[in-house]
Design a protein around this motif. Sequence first.
Motif, short mmCIF file in Angstrom:
data_model
loop_
_atom_site.label_atom_id
_atom_site.label_comp_id
_atom_site.label_asym_id
_atom_site.label_seq_id
_atom_site.Cartn_x
_atom_site.Cartn_y
_atom_site.Cartn_z
N ASN A 253 0.76 -1.15 -0.02
CA ASN A 253 0.10 -0.07 0.21
C ASN A 253 1.02 1.09 0.18
O ASN A 253 0.63 2.33 -0.65
CB ASN A 253 -1.15 -0.09 1.09
CG ASN A 253 -2.06 1.21 1.34
OD1 ASN A 253 -2.68 1.82 0.39
ND2 ASN A 253 -1.65 1.58 2.15
N ARG A 254 1.82 0.71 0.84
CA ARG A 254 2.54 2.56 0.63
C ARG A 254 3.46 2.73 -0.74
O ARG A 254 2.96 3.75 -1.28
CB ARG A 254 3.81 2.05 1.58
CG ARG A 254 4.17 2.42 2.93
CD ARG A 254 5.22 2.23 3.56
NE ARG A 254 4.64 2.50 4.98
CZ ARG A 254 5.93 1.78 6.05
NH1 ARG A 254 7.06 2.16 6.05
NH2 ARG A 254 5.70 2.18 6.66
N ALA A 255 3.67 1.98 -1.72
CA ALA A 255 4.39 2.21 -2.46
C ALA A 255 3.15 1.96 -3.15
O ALA A 255 3.67 3.01 -4.87
CB ALA A 255 5.44 0.87 -3.45
N THR A 256 2.50 1.21 -3.37
CA THR A 256 1.21 1.51 -4.60
C THR A 256 0.09 2.51 -4.50
O THR A 256 -0.92 2.02 -5.12
CB THR A 256 1.24 -0.09 -5.42
OG1 THR A 256 0.17 -1.09 -4.41
CG2 THR A 256 2.08 -0.69 -6.07
N GLY A 257 -0.21 2.41 -3.25
CA GLY A 257 -2.07 2.92 -2.26
C GLY A 257 -1.94 4.33 -3.03
O GLY A 257 -0.93 4.99 -3.89
N PRO A 258 -2.73 4.80 -2.34
CA PRO A 258 -2.47 6.34 -2.31
C PRO A 258 -1.61 6.78 -2.58
O PRO A 258 -2.28 8.80 -3.04
CB PRO A 258 -4.09 6.15 -2.11
CG PRO A 258 -4.69 5.57 -0.81
CD PRO A 258 -3.44 4.75 -1.51
#
Lengths: 174, 458
Positions: free
Chosen positions: B338-343
């Motif tokens: 989530n850090r790398a590809t989330g919002p």
Amino acid sequence: MSTKEIHGLFGDEEILLASAKKLVSKGVYINDVFSPFPIHGIDPVIGVPATRLHIAGFIYGIVGLCLALFMFWFTLILDWPMNIGGKPNFSLLQNLPAFIPVTFEMTVFCAAHGMCVTYFLRNNIYPGKKSWNPDLRTTDDKFLMLIDLSENSMSAEEIEVILKETGAEEITQK
Amino acid sequence: MSSQEAWIREPLVLGDKSYHDISNDIARPIEGKANRQWWIAFTIALIAMLWGVGCILYTVGVGIGTWGLNKTVGWAWDITNFVWWVGIGHAGTLISAVLLLFRQKWRMAINRSAEAMTIFAVICAALFPGIHMGRIWMAYWVLPLPNQYGSLWVNFNSPLLWDVFAISTYFSVSLVFWYIGLIPDFATIRDRAAKAAKPISHTVYAIMSFGWSGNARAWHRFEEISLVLAGLATPLVLSVHTIVSMDFATSVIPGWHTTIFPPYFVAGAIFSGFAMVQTLMLVMRKVVSLEEYITINHVELMNKVIMLTGSIVGVAYITELFMSWYSGVEYEQYAFINRATGPYWWAYAAMMTCNVVSPQVFWSKKLRRNITFTFFLSIIVNIGMWFERFVIIVTSLHRDYLPSSWVMFYPTWVDIGIFVGTLGIFFTLFLLYARTFPVLPIAEVKSILKSTGSQYKK
């Protein structure tokens, strides 16, 4: 007015150091040296004893450590034990791992501040204290040697001759 | 001269200085009048500071509902700014204490200002947990006070309380360490004021110099206390950011609950702190014309530290990613995906580019010795390190365990105002310092002149 003190002013710390060695070898007692920065090697020559400040610091550190341990024991074990995440609240020793950070901080706090207070007391400096360097230039680029005649058997003239030939720029008698 | 060092080392003091020249050069900004640029910079910083104070008063009056925090993201800009400022402070102690223990003479040119930076940065940092309490007038409850004051005894098992002790010890010890070094230099300024017949500044500096006279016994103790305080400050500085990282690491939030945090945070702190030192020193050496003391050589040496610590930070990022996959814990894995590809991917990308990729350019000697480029990169690193803290804090929180609690964080004008305000406080204090305090340690620079001055190396 009779002369009490001789001030030998030098332009370089290495010349002063050589001069001090010469004077001491002739049996002159140099009371103090004023300089704009620490002169390495001067302490054994003019007989400055090694400071025990670090020993005092160690003792303050131990005091801080004991103070911290007492604080944990009194507040969280004796006076008001609380169940915090099921940690053993009945024994200082078993709960100790969680107390290590504060123990360390208290040790450093007491060691550092205790040592600083001792430093100010030993150097006899505090806000409002009047400075006692005999020449204003000794905090800039000059180095001054102070010889108290009452503590020396040699005459003022003899000392002056040695100071002059070892490179003193100015010699004043007070 | 007997005390000379190897020829291969570049001189640290350029321009054939005498002891008197050093006093003149360093006392000049204090004894002269402020120029136009100083007044412009000071006015901007002061306005930013007043704006920040206004926002803080608004927060205290109305409550922290004025910030963008919500039920899921309970920590955001406030703690980001706190960690960022504390980290910046670390370089000062590293330069003054760790480099003293390693006998690095080049620290002499920058240690005074770096320590000043530490103190001002810690002031800014300490502000944030204070105002985040909401009821700042209850701030004394963090002290171990008896029960009848209204709360129970403080909880010594909590990292948040460790922080109270760590930050206050760090601040006070840094302050006395700095001041003990300043005393002999204040004495130099005092005696110059006496010679120039300036009674007001003589009185002020006479009080500030504690009556220092520079006698041999005092210098002997001065060297001893400097060394022992450096010895104490070295583990202290490591402990402070370790404890800051434990605020996160001892919790059970995915992305926070990791044992790599202490060394990773300490390296990051030194990294960001050195970048801030570069930003300040590159401007300061120009404004108060101290290029002969803070040389290109100093800039290059600091860039080497930035490159080293930046690489450690990079390794830590990659280790974190690897461990989240290797642990097999799906919450942990999701947190990093989530850090790398989330919002918030853009914040993660900013952090990776600024902190991992950009310092690697310092492998080039040409760029290490380029002033304009170094200045630019120091700003990039500061931005990157702010984003690092933002990423760690907000992206770990905003995806809660229940998808119904998933939110985004949006700062309000108060959040932004307080951050800008702390920048204002920091620069106001630093600019005042640069006009009234010797920005280089006069005595210490004189003591290294014969071993590292350019005229003694010919």
